[in-house]
Design a protein around this motif. Sequence first.
Motif, PDB file in Angstrom:
ATOM      1  N   GLN A  16      13.813  -2.434   6.104  1.00  0.00           N
ATOM      2  CA  GLN A  16      13.895  -3.254   7.312  1.00  0.00           C
ATOM      3  C   GLN A  16      14.127  -2.402   8.561  1.00  0.00           C
ATOM      4  O   GLN A  16      13.584  -2.705   9.634  1.00  0.00           O
ATOM      5  CB  GLN A  16      15.013  -4.285   7.150  1.00  0.00           C
ATOM      6  CG  GLN A  16      14.699  -5.334   6.066  1.00  0.00           C
ATOM      7  CD  GLN A  16      15.809  -6.334   5.876  1.00  0.00           C
ATOM      8  OE1 GLN A  16      16.093  -7.133   6.764  1.00  0.00           O
ATOM      9  NE2 GLN A  16      16.455  -6.302   4.699  1.00  0.00           N
ATOM     10  N   GLU A  17      14.908  -1.347   8.430  1.00  0.00           N
ATOM     11  CA  GLU A  17      15.131  -0.444   9.563  1.00  0.00           C
ATOM     12  C   GLU A  17      13.826   0.169  10.049  1.00  0.00           C
ATOM     13  O   GLU A  17      13.638   0.402  11.244  1.00  0.00           O
ATOM     14  CB  GLU A  17      16.092   0.679   9.158  1.00  0.00           C
ATOM     15  CG  GLU A  17      17.549   0.248   9.051  1.00  0.00           C
ATOM     16  CD  GLU A  17      18.418   1.355   8.478  1.00  0.00           C
ATOM     17  OE1 GLU A  17      17.922   2.508   8.387  1.00  0.00           O
ATOM     18  OE2 GLU A  17      19.574   1.070   8.115  1.00  0.00           O
ATOM     19  N   LYS A  18      12.923   0.445   9.102  1.00  0.00           N
ATOM     20  CA  LYS A  18      11.645   1.073   9.443  1.00  0.00           C
ATOM     21  C   LYS A  18      10.555   0.051   9.780  1.00  0.00           C
ATOM     22  O   LYS A  18       9.409   0.402  10.024  1.00  0.00           O
ATOM     23  CB  LYS A  18      11.192   1.978   8.300  1.00  0.00           C
ATOM     24  CG  LYS A  18      12.111   3.178   8.094  1.00  0.00           C
ATOM     25  CD  LYS A  18      11.695   4.019   6.904  1.00  0.00           C
ATOM     26  CE  LYS A  18      12.621   5.208   6.751  1.00  0.00           C
ATOM     27  NZ  LYS A  18      12.449   6.191   7.835  1.00  0.00           N
ATOM     28  N   GLY A  19      10.938  -1.237   9.769  1.00  0.00           N
ATOM     29  CA  GLY A  19       9.989  -2.279  10.133  1.00  0.00           C
ATOM     30  C   GLY A  19       8.875  -2.476   9.121  1.00  0.00           C
ATOM     31  O   GLY A  19       7.750  -2.824   9.495  1.00  0.00           O
ATOM     32  N   LEU A  20       9.178  -2.244   7.834  1.00  0.00           N
ATOM     33  CA  LEU A  20       8.165  -2.353   6.787  1.00  0.00           C
ATOM     34  C   LEU A  20       8.358  -3.632   5.975  1.00  0.00           C
ATOM     35  O   LEU A  20       9.474  -3.959   5.562  1.00  0.00           O
ATOM     36  CB  LEU A  20       8.255  -1.151   5.841  1.00  0.00           C
ATOM     37  CG  LEU A  20       8.029   0.232   6.463  1.00  0.00           C
ATOM     38  CD1 LEU A  20       8.313   1.314   5.440  1.00  0.00           C
ATOM     39  CD2 LEU A  20       6.609   0.349   6.992  1.00  0.00           C
TER      40      LEU A  20
END
Length: 303
Positions: A16-20
């Motif tokens: 989620q931090e990497k927007g995946l």
Amino acid sequence: MSQKKTFGQIISDLRQEKGLSREMVCGDERELSVRQLIRLEKGESKPTLTKIEYLADGLGVPLYQLMEDYTELPKRYIDLKYLLMRTGLFGPPTLIKQKEQYLSEIYENYYDELPEDEQVAVDVLQSWIDVFATGKTVFGNQMLEEYFHQVKQKTVYQINDLLILELYFYCLYLDNRLFDPNVYQHFLTCLMDQDAYLPIEQVFFLITVAVTCIAVGLNNGYCKGIGQLLKKVKKLMKQTQDYQHLPIIRLQECQILWLKKRKWAEKWYKKIQLSLSEIGHEEVLQKFEEWREQFVNKGLRQS
């Protein structure tokens, strides 16, 4: 004190931090299906080593960061490491003292508790400083002897591989006798596509390594593929809005132009010379003068 997370929480948070999305992580689902990933994140199943390696690669993190006993790196350490990497080797000598202060703080406060991969990164950074400060490649030998062979076998690089490559290229920049055209061409080719495998926040360092790689080629009279890598670097600079190396890129373009349209290059060089002097890149200018004297009459090798 950072709270330890389960494997599933680590995967979910990083994703989620990497927007995946889960679909983006799983790709064609040959290695890992979306349903399997959901179960892993919920803690309903245990991963195999193959799946852990796949997830580490897909999330762009070292393998150890997915371990349940992993503790997040201290923010101050991350900031210091970033500052060391951010100020590349093509800079004024006044940066040396600043870099040494950053490293001293790391060794005094963080080094002993760092994971092995991070300790290697710090040791390579220390070698950089030693080589840069002394102009002697011998201070990079230990790290290169231990890790360079591994990097040479790869075509996809993680951040520590790029750190080793930057040290290697800078040693070549200082000592032409170490230059091997075949090895150099391998790395130049691989660097062209590395942005596809790195997190966007690490692309700035890929630019740094590519700039040093180009400098090595031109310094050794080697031109094959350099034009394409220059174009790639300029594209990455525009993509990331990171223009700290632009004056050096302009000088490298001038080196190539010099062999084709000398009068244009001479006018361009006068402008570049002024801008580089203003920001303390006298060493780069000196190298250019040495290059011009050595190669301008006989041209660059094309292969």
